[in-house]
Scaffold this motif. Structure first.
Motif, PDB file in Angstrom:
ATOM      1  N   GLU A 152       0.823  -1.212   0.000  1.00  0.00           N
ATOM      2  CA  GLU A 152       0.000   0.000   0.000  1.00  0.00           C
ATOM      3  C   GLU A 152       0.861   1.268   0.000  1.00  0.00           C
ATOM      4  O   GLU A 152       0.375   2.365   0.252  1.00  0.00           O
ATOM      5  CB  GLU A 152      -0.991  -0.054   1.178  1.00  0.00           C
ATOM      6  CG  GLU A 152      -2.051  -1.125   0.904  1.00  0.00           C
ATOM      7  CD  GLU A 152      -3.016  -1.450   2.051  1.00  0.00           C
ATOM      8  OE1 GLU A 152      -4.196  -1.707   1.750  1.00  0.00           O
ATOM      9  OE2 GLU A 152      -2.607  -1.471   3.211  1.00  0.00           O
TER      10      GLU A 152
ATOM     11  N   HIS B 255      -2.838   3.695   8.855  1.00  0.00           N
ATOM     12  CA  HIS B 255      -3.874   2.872   8.209  1.00  0.00           C
ATOM     13  C   HIS B 255      -4.154   1.632   9.051  1.00  0.00           C
ATOM     14  O   HIS B 255      -3.240   0.910   9.425  1.00  0.00           O
ATOM     15  CB  HIS B 255      -3.400   2.474   6.807  1.00  0.00           C
ATOM     16  CG  HIS B 255      -4.271   1.461   6.139  1.00  0.00           C
ATOM     17  ND1 HIS B 255      -5.647   1.543   6.135  1.00  0.00           N
ATOM     18  CD2 HIS B 255      -3.967   0.328   5.441  1.00  0.00           C
ATOM     19  CE1 HIS B 255      -6.147   0.505   5.472  1.00  0.00           C
ATOM     20  NE2 HIS B 255      -5.156  -0.251   5.045  1.00  0.00           N
TER      21      HIS B 255
ATOM     22  N   HIS C  77      -7.310  -1.668   9.914  1.00  0.00           N
ATOM     23  CA  HIS C  77      -8.499  -2.407   9.454  1.00  0.00           C
ATOM     24  C   HIS C  77      -9.447  -2.537  10.648  1.00  0.00           C
ATOM     25  O   HIS C  77      -9.806  -3.636  11.059  1.00  0.00           O
ATOM     26  CB  HIS C  77      -8.097  -3.783   8.922  1.00  0.00           C
ATOM     27  CG  HIS C  77      -7.050  -3.720   7.847  1.00  0.00           C
ATOM     28  ND1 HIS C  77      -5.895  -4.449   7.874  1.00  0.00           N
ATOM     29  CD2 HIS C  77      -6.991  -2.984   6.711  1.00  0.00           C
ATOM     30  CE1 HIS C  77      -5.165  -4.172   6.800  1.00  0.00           C
ATOM     31  NE2 HIS C  77      -5.805  -3.283   6.081  1.00  0.00           N
TER      32      HIS C  77
ATOM     33  N   HIS D 240     -12.672  -2.495   3.662  1.00  0.00           N
ATOM     34  CA  HIS D 240     -11.217  -2.630   3.785  1.00  0.00           C
ATOM     35  C   HIS D 240     -10.681  -1.995   5.074  1.00  0.00           C
ATOM     36  O   HIS D 240     -10.071  -2.687   5.880  1.00  0.00           O
ATOM     37  CB  HIS D 240     -10.568  -2.002   2.541  1.00  0.00           C
ATOM     38  CG  HIS D 240      -9.076  -2.016   2.557  1.00  0.00           C
ATOM     39  ND1 HIS D 240      -8.311  -2.083   1.427  1.00  0.00           N
ATOM     40  CD2 HIS D 240      -8.179  -1.945   3.587  1.00  0.00           C
ATOM     41  CE1 HIS D 240      -7.025  -2.080   1.750  1.00  0.00           C
ATOM     42  NE2 HIS D 240      -6.925  -1.990   3.052  1.00  0.00           N
TER      43      HIS D 240
HETATM   44 ZN    ZN Z   1      -5.157  -2.226   4.177  1.00  0.00          ZN
END
Ligand code: ZN
Length: 657
Positions: A116, A130, A132, A193
């Motif tokens: 990513e 980031h 989840h 996501h």
């Molecule tokens: Zn991710």
């Protein structure tokens, strides 16, 4: 959800990169945000290179690092400008993207950067976080998730529809971010996501993440979709070990190699497995694509592995998208099984993988239950679910994993595991990739190894009930039994036969012989279900061939044990169970042999300690490790055609030869 930021702790991380590692660990500390290497973070810095030029550098989480424990060295420096330019390409395949990311590293020894990375590069903030987060997924993974997220975050977050992670997702975000961004933007929600937050300071980026997830949690509470049912624990669970071992054998057969199967019969897991709608809920894909490589796209309901594999192959055949990818055949075995009696079962090629899949699925259950309470869980379309599983990047990672160790995916049980030869066997089996259950009378057995592939059980092997309980624990933890090492035994002080004490004789026989009869009998159905055939190694003694003066009970017990092993070899050959015996002698690095005892023994023969230790034909010292190496070798492919054998490990003894 509360911020864990501490001014005091932060002050100990003065550099921007150290601070980046600090707030990453704060995220990693909450398993409802990220699990097992999931999630990623970055910081953009300006650095001078060896030519004296200033570069804009993106430091992004490297693979193999977990946010919970990451340090500065876990961030890979990449050329930022180049990554931003990549995002402007019309298309780039995932393998091409990985190649570009690898070759834009500014430190050759840095770990592979996150897939990513481009997404981090295009966000115009110094710090990017980031996760989840379970709470956000519980909202996005519903039929009307998009409108719920819009209602919840309004102008505060950019919202991006579901696209598989990789270049296409980075590109979509690069287009959506400037289009939707406004003065209030504090984050970005990726449907199905996870969440991004960003800011120019480490603290603000982290606290924005906490605030965004906290809003999701409050939303779930307001919507009566937060508290999970707490079913009452069941009393007296039935014995499950043979059923579990048979399920594992089937899964291993379809996976093409032995698999570890960890099971959980918690009240919550059983309640989920017993829901009327479990089949619908558990076949709609992973909560976030990041989980799929561990849990597979769809859980198996019940125990029909054959039917699951058939369906899997049918699906695979229909959706295979490129011949190159087709060459990497996916094994059709499930990774998560939901069974009304066995509970939540998770398979993996190692105990660690199985434990990770299990924990991920426990979080998945929470997400599913909350989404269901909101109005219905819906993760991905069938096509998207398949793409996730078929992900080039993940397949490439699997291909890179290399040759597994000799006993990978197998389960071994060692008696007398806390010291001496038993302990050496535990280490040697772990080193060869097996998951190991160690039994011993001593409490220290539970602390022998702190790792997911070891389970120590305090057990008196002369009690059949205690042994049965230990086997039940072993199988619930690892799925079965492939290798049994019968090592526990006592070696009493020398007693002339004329002075034999019958009570002492019986106690010795109870441990050295009877306990092994009971264990072999209980282990038989499990060894029968071993995917690659069961193996038993009995630790005998030189005394079987060459008994010693004063050792009547010991010599007789080891002779009886050897005879027992020979009969087992005769009877169990038809079940593909191999039974072999090792006969060690003069292994002095065990608890029995203190320096004092050694000196006394050596003196009684008129020898020095060194002479005494090596009085054999090879003049070699024999260590517990040497014996353990032989034991493991007997369990490996070199002896796959051998059963009923007795192998001395004594440096050569003229009375044995
Ligand atoms: Zn991710």
């Amino acid at each position: 959800m509360k911020s864990l930021w501490s001014d005091q702790d932060a002050a100990r991380h003065p550099s921007p990169l150290a601070l980046r590692a600090y707030t990453s660990r704060l995220l990693g500390a909450d398993r409802t945000l990220v699990l097992h290497g999931g999630g990623n973070t970055s910081v953009k810095l300006r650095e001078r290179n060896v030519l004296g030029d200033e570069d804009d550098v993106l430091f992004v989480k490297g693979s193999g690092w977990d946010l919970a424990t990451i340090e500065a060295a876990g961030f890979t420096p990449l050329r930022l400008d180049y990554l931003v330019r990549l995002s402007k390409l019309a298309r780039l395949s995932d393998p091409e993207m990985v190649n570009e990311l690898q070759s834009q590293r500014l430190r050759a020894s840095a770990p592979s950067p996150s897939v990513e990375s481009i997404l981090h590069a295009i966000l115009p903030y110094r710090y990017v976080d980031h996760t989840h987060a379970d709470a956000v997924l519980a909202i996005t993974n519903t039929g009307d998730g998009r409108s719920r997220i819009e209602d919840l975050y309004g102008d505060d977050a950019v919202i991006v529809p579901y696209v598989m992670p990789g270049f296409d997702l980075a590109k979509l975000c690069a287009a959506e971010f400037p289009r939707q961004r406004n003065a209030r933007t504090a984050g970005m929600i990726l449907m199905g996501h996870g969440v991004f937050s960003f800011a120019d300071s480490a603290r603000e980026s982290y606290e924005r993440m906490i605030a965004l997830v906290d809003r999701a949690e409050r939303y779930l509470k307001r919507s009566k979709a937060w508290s999970l049912p707490r079913p009452r624990p069941r009393t007296a669970a039935a014995l499950l070990r043979v059923d579990i071992a048979r399920l594992r054998r089937e899964i291993s057969r379809h996976a093409g190699s032995a698999m570890i199967l960890q099971t959980r019969q918690s009240a919550a897991a059983l309640a989920f497995c017993r829901r009327d709608d479990v089949a619908t809920l558990a076949t709609q894909g992973p909560a976030t694509p990041d989980h799929s490589i561990r849990t597979k796209r769809i859980a198996m309901i019940g125990r029909d592995v054959e039917a699951y594999a058939r369906e899997y192959r049918r699906y695979f055949g229909r959706h295979a998208k490129s011949s190159a990818a087709e060459k990497i055949m996916l094994d059709p075995a499930p990774r998560v099984v939901l069974d009304a009696e066995l509970g939540l079962c998770a398979a993996g090629r190692s105990a660690k993988d199985a434990a990770i899949a299990l924990e991920i699925y426990e979080h998945t259950i929470d997400v599913i239950l909350r989404s269901s309470a909101l109005g219905g869980y819906r993760a991905l379309s069938a096509r998207d679910v398949f793409d996730v599983e078929y992900w080039d990047l993940e397949q490439a990672k699997l291909a890179l994993a290399g040759r597994p160790p000799e006993l990978a995916g197998e389960v071994a049980l060692v008696t007398g595991a806390a010291s001496g030869i038993g302990r050496a066997c535990v280490s040697a089996l772990l080193a060869r990739g097996a998951a190991v259950v160690g039994l011993d009378l001593k409490d220290s057995v539970t602390q022998l190894e702190q790792r997911p592939d070891f389970h120590g059980v305090v057990c008196d092997v002369t009690s059949a009930a205690a042994v049965e309980d230990a086997l039940e624990q072993a199988v619930r933890r690892f799925g079965g039994l492939d290798v049994l090492i019968l090592n526990a035994g006592i070696f009493p002080a020398g007693t002339p036969l004329a002075e034999a004490d019958l009570n002492a004789w019986r106690a010795l026989m109870a441990l050295n012989v009877d306990a092994n009869v009971a264990l072999l009998k209980l282990a038989h159905p499990l060894l029968q279900a071993a995917p690659a055939g069961g193996r038993v190694v009995v630790v005998g003694s030189k005394n079987v061939a060459a008994p010693g003066v004063g050792a009547a009970a010991y010599s007789a017990s080891k002779a009886a044990l050897t005879q027992l092993a020979r009969v087992a070899a005769l009877e169990w050959g038809k079940d593909a169970i191999r039974v072999n015996v090792v006969h060690p002698d003069a292994v002095f690095d065990t608890g029995l042999w203190t320096e004092q005892v050694l000196r006394a023994r050596a003196a009684s023969y008129g020898l020095s300690v060194d002479q005494y230790k090596t009085r054999n034909l090879l003049h070699a010292e024999i260590s517990s490790r040497d014996v353990a190496t032989l034991v493991c070798t007997l369990c490996g492919p070199a002896f796959s055609r051998t059963t009923g054998a007795q192998v001395p490990i004594d440096g050569g003894n003229d009375r044995v030869i």
